[in-house]
Motif scaffolding. Structure first.
Motif, PDB file in Angstrom:
ATOM      1  N   ARG A 122       4.316   0.445  10.050  1.00  0.00           N
ATOM      2  CA  ARG A 122       3.725  -0.826  10.440  1.00  0.00           C
ATOM      3  C   ARG A 122       2.513  -0.962   9.523  1.00  0.00           C
ATOM      4  N   TYR A 123       2.049  -2.184   9.295  1.00  0.00           N
ATOM      5  CA  TYR A 123       0.944  -2.350   8.338  1.00  0.00           C
ATOM      6  C   TYR A 123      -0.152  -3.256   8.859  1.00  0.00           C
ATOM      7  N   TYR A 124      -1.387  -2.889   8.558  1.00  0.00           N
ATOM      8  CA  TYR A 124      -2.513  -3.814   8.642  1.00  0.00           C
ATOM      9  C   TYR A 124      -2.781  -4.236   7.202  1.00  0.00           C
ATOM     10  N   CYS A 125      -3.572  -5.271   7.009  1.00  0.00           N
ATOM     11  CA  CYS A 125      -3.665  -5.936   5.704  1.00  0.00           C
ATOM     12  C   CYS A 125      -4.017  -5.014   4.544  1.00  0.00           C
ATOM     13  N   SER A 126      -5.108  -4.290   4.657  1.00  0.00           N
ATOM     14  CA  SER A 126      -5.556  -3.470   3.526  1.00  0.00           C
ATOM     15  C   SER A 126      -4.673  -2.242   3.323  1.00  0.00           C
ATOM     16  N   GLU A 127      -4.050  -1.754   4.382  1.00  0.00           N
ATOM     17  CA  GLU A 127      -3.097  -0.652   4.241  1.00  0.00           C
ATOM     18  C   GLU A 127      -1.900  -1.113   3.412  1.00  0.00           C
ATOM     19  N   LEU A 128      -1.397  -2.308   3.679  1.00  0.00           N
ATOM     20  CA  LEU A 128      -0.261  -2.842   2.925  1.00  0.00           C
ATOM     21  C   LEU A 128      -0.590  -2.909   1.431  1.00  0.00           C
ATOM     22  N   VAL A 129      -1.752  -3.446   1.115  1.00  0.00           N
ATOM     23  CA  VAL A 129      -2.179  -3.550  -0.289  1.00  0.00           C
ATOM     24  C   VAL A 129      -2.270  -2.159  -0.908  1.00  0.00           C
ATOM     25  N   TRP A 130      -2.911  -1.231  -0.214  1.00  0.00           N
ATOM     26  CA  TRP A 130      -3.098   0.137  -0.714  1.00  0.00           C
ATOM     27  C   TRP A 130      -1.749   0.803  -0.981  1.00  0.00           C
ATOM     28  N   VAL A 131      -0.832   0.704  -0.014  1.00  0.00           N
ATOM     29  CA  VAL A 131       0.479   1.349  -0.134  1.00  0.00           C
ATOM     30  C   VAL A 131       1.264   0.768  -1.309  1.00  0.00           C
ATOM     31  N   ILE A 132       1.260  -0.533  -1.469  1.00  0.00           N
ATOM     32  CA  ILE A 132       2.007  -1.147  -2.572  1.00  0.00           C
ATOM     33  C   ILE A 132       1.491  -0.646  -3.920  1.00  0.00           C
ATOM     34  N   TYR A 133       0.190  -0.624  -4.110  1.00  0.00           N
ATOM     35  CA  TYR A 133      -0.351  -0.149  -5.389  1.00  0.00           C
ATOM     36  C   TYR A 133      -0.070   1.330  -5.601  1.00  0.00           C
ATOM     37  N   LYS A 134      -0.141   2.125  -4.548  1.00  0.00           N
ATOM     38  CA  LYS A 134       0.117   3.566  -4.670  1.00  0.00           C
ATOM     39  C   LYS A 134       1.597   3.825  -4.972  1.00  0.00           C
ATOM     40  N   GLN A 135       2.489   3.184  -4.205  1.00  0.00           N
ATOM     41  CA  GLN A 135       3.928   3.419  -4.381  1.00  0.00           C
ATOM     42  C   GLN A 135       4.479   2.817  -5.669  1.00  0.00           C
ATOM     43  N   GLN A 136       4.074   1.601  -5.989  1.00  0.00           N
ATOM     44  CA  GLN A 136       4.682   0.900  -7.115  1.00  0.00           C
ATOM     45  C   GLN A 136       4.019   1.176  -8.464  1.00  0.00           C
ATOM     46  N   PHE A 137       2.742   1.548  -8.448  1.00  0.00           N
ATOM     47  CA  PHE A 137       2.031   1.730  -9.715  1.00  0.00           C
ATOM     48  C   PHE A 137       1.311   3.072  -9.823  1.00  0.00           C
ATOM     49  N   GLY A 138       1.390   3.895  -8.772  1.00  0.00           N
ATOM     50  CA  GLY A 138       0.700   5.182  -8.785  1.00  0.00           C
ATOM     51  C   GLY A 138      -0.811   5.035  -8.799  1.00  0.00           C
ATOM     52  N   LYS A 139      -1.305   3.896  -8.368  1.00  0.00           N
ATOM     53  CA  LYS A 139      -2.739   3.572  -8.412  1.00  0.00           C
ATOM     54  C   LYS A 139      -3.313   3.614  -7.000  1.00  0.00           C
ATOM     55  N   GLU A 140      -4.284   4.499  -6.797  1.00  0.00           N
ATOM     56  CA  GLU A 140      -4.989   4.577  -5.517  1.00  0.00           C
ATOM     57  C   GLU A 140      -6.212   3.670  -5.621  1.00  0.00           C
ATOM     58  N   LEU A 141      -6.196   2.543  -4.917  1.00  0.00           N
ATOM     59  CA  LEU A 141      -7.264   1.554  -5.032  1.00  0.00           C
ATOM     60  C   LEU A 141      -8.594   2.026  -4.455  1.00  0.00           C
ATOM     61  N   CYS A 142      -8.531   2.971  -3.525  1.00  0.00           N
ATOM     62  CA  CYS A 142      -9.712   3.563  -2.912  1.00  0.00           C
ATOM     63  C   CYS A 142      -9.250   4.816  -2.189  1.00  0.00           C
ATOM     64  N   LYS A 143     -10.174   5.597  -1.709  1.00  0.00           N
ATOM     65  CA  LYS A 143      -9.846   6.792  -0.940  1.00  0.00           C
ATOM     66  C   LYS A 143      -9.809   6.439   0.546  1.00  0.00           C
ATOM     67  N   PRO A 144      -8.693   6.720   1.224  1.00  0.00           N
ATOM     68  CA  PRO A 144      -8.679   6.528   2.677  1.00  0.00           C
ATOM     69  C   PRO A 144      -9.742   7.429   3.317  1.00  0.00           C
ATOM     70  N   LYS A 145     -10.402   6.904   4.353  1.00  0.00           N
ATOM     71  CA  LYS A 145     -11.471   7.637   5.026  1.00  0.00           C
ATOM     72  C   LYS A 145     -11.177   7.704   6.519  1.00  0.00           C
ATOM     73  N   PRO A 146     -11.694   8.744   7.186  1.00  0.00           N
ATOM     74  CA  PRO A 146     -11.559   8.764   8.648  1.00  0.00           C
ATOM     75  C   PRO A 146     -12.337   7.588   9.242  1.00  0.00           C
ATOM     76  N   MET A 147     -11.842   7.069  10.326  1.00  0.00           N
ATOM     77  CA  MET A 147     -12.501   5.949  11.015  1.00  0.00           C
ATOM     78  C   MET A 147     -13.964   6.289  11.320  1.00  0.00           C
ATOM     79  N   SER A 148     -14.261   7.566  11.536  1.00  0.00           N
ATOM     80  CA  SER A 148     -15.634   7.986  11.863  1.00  0.00           C
ATOM     81  C   SER A 148     -16.624   7.731  10.722  1.00  0.00           C
ATOM     82  N   LYS A 149     -16.153   7.498   9.516  1.00  0.00           N
ATOM     83  CA  LYS A 149     -17.035   7.218   8.373  1.00  0.00           C
ATOM     84  C   LYS A 149     -17.520   5.765   8.362  1.00  0.00           C
ATOM     85  N   TYR A 150     -16.925   4.949   9.227  1.00  0.00           N
ATOM     86  CA  TYR A 150     -17.348   3.556   9.344  1.00  0.00           C
ATOM     87  C   TYR A 150     -18.361   3.436  10.467  1.00  0.00           C
ATOM     88  N   ARG A 151     -18.994   2.307  10.549  1.00  0.00           N
ATOM     89  CA  ARG A 151     -19.999   2.060  11.580  1.00  0.00           C
ATOM     90  C   ARG A 151     -19.267   1.715  12.874  1.00  0.00           C
TER      91      ARG A 151
END
Length: 180
Positions: A122-151
């Protein structure tokens, strides 16, 4: 309110992206808006960013669309997507300067992920974008972080209600925009 306005102004002033006419958008551009959804204010709070929704520009039959995770993953005409944002604000990150083609059909109809889980069925918006770039182009747009790193102070009730662990990996629209 003043703090949000300051964040808004600083965010717009610091962008190294563009907000252009539909003719300026290229396939693969990641488009960001300030969503009008109920969860937008929580995303903005947690990420200290005004940008709360994103999608990828794709062309179908010569016309620009945005592939977005909404209630399901779907194609939205570019002009409609841009109008969905608050205050008419949007910005774009161009990842590659060369022409690319997004293979998007396999994602259409996949349900929205309201738990923000990192399992890619299932996808939320930024996850979908991240997965497409990683799977289709081998490009990691950013590093996934634990939710605890956010406010998340003050959001524990919402996180618990949705079954979201503070250890869950997450990528926010602002992470993709900033490449962090």
């Amino acid at each position: 309110m003043k703090k949000m306005l300051l964040i808004l102004l600083l965010g717009v002033m610091s962008l190294s992206t563009f907000a252009g006419s539909p003719a300026e958008y290229k396939e693969g551009d990641v488009v960001f808006i300030v969503s009008k959804s109920a969860q937008s204010k929580y995303i903005q709070y947690a990420t200290s960013s005004i940008w709360s929704h994103c999608g990828i520009v794709v062309y179908k039959e010569g016309k620009p669309y945005v592939l977005e995770a909404s209630n399901v993953v779907k194609l939205t005409p570019l002009h409609t997507f841009l109008k969905k944002g608050r205050w008419g604000m949007n910005c774009t990150r161009r990842v590659f300067n060369k022409p690319i083609k997004i293979n998007y059909k396999q994602y259409l109809g996949i349900p929205y992920d309201s738990k923000f889980s990192w399992n890619h069925n299932r996808y939320y918006c930024s996850e979908l974008v991240w997965v497409i770039y990683k799977q289709q182009f081998g490009k990691e747009l950013c590093k996934p972080k634990p939710m605890s790193k956010y406010r998340t102070f003050g959001l524990s009730g919402i996180l618990k209600k949705r079954g979201i662990s503070k250890n869950s990996l997450f990528v926010a629209p602002s992470d993709i925009l900033e490449g962090q």
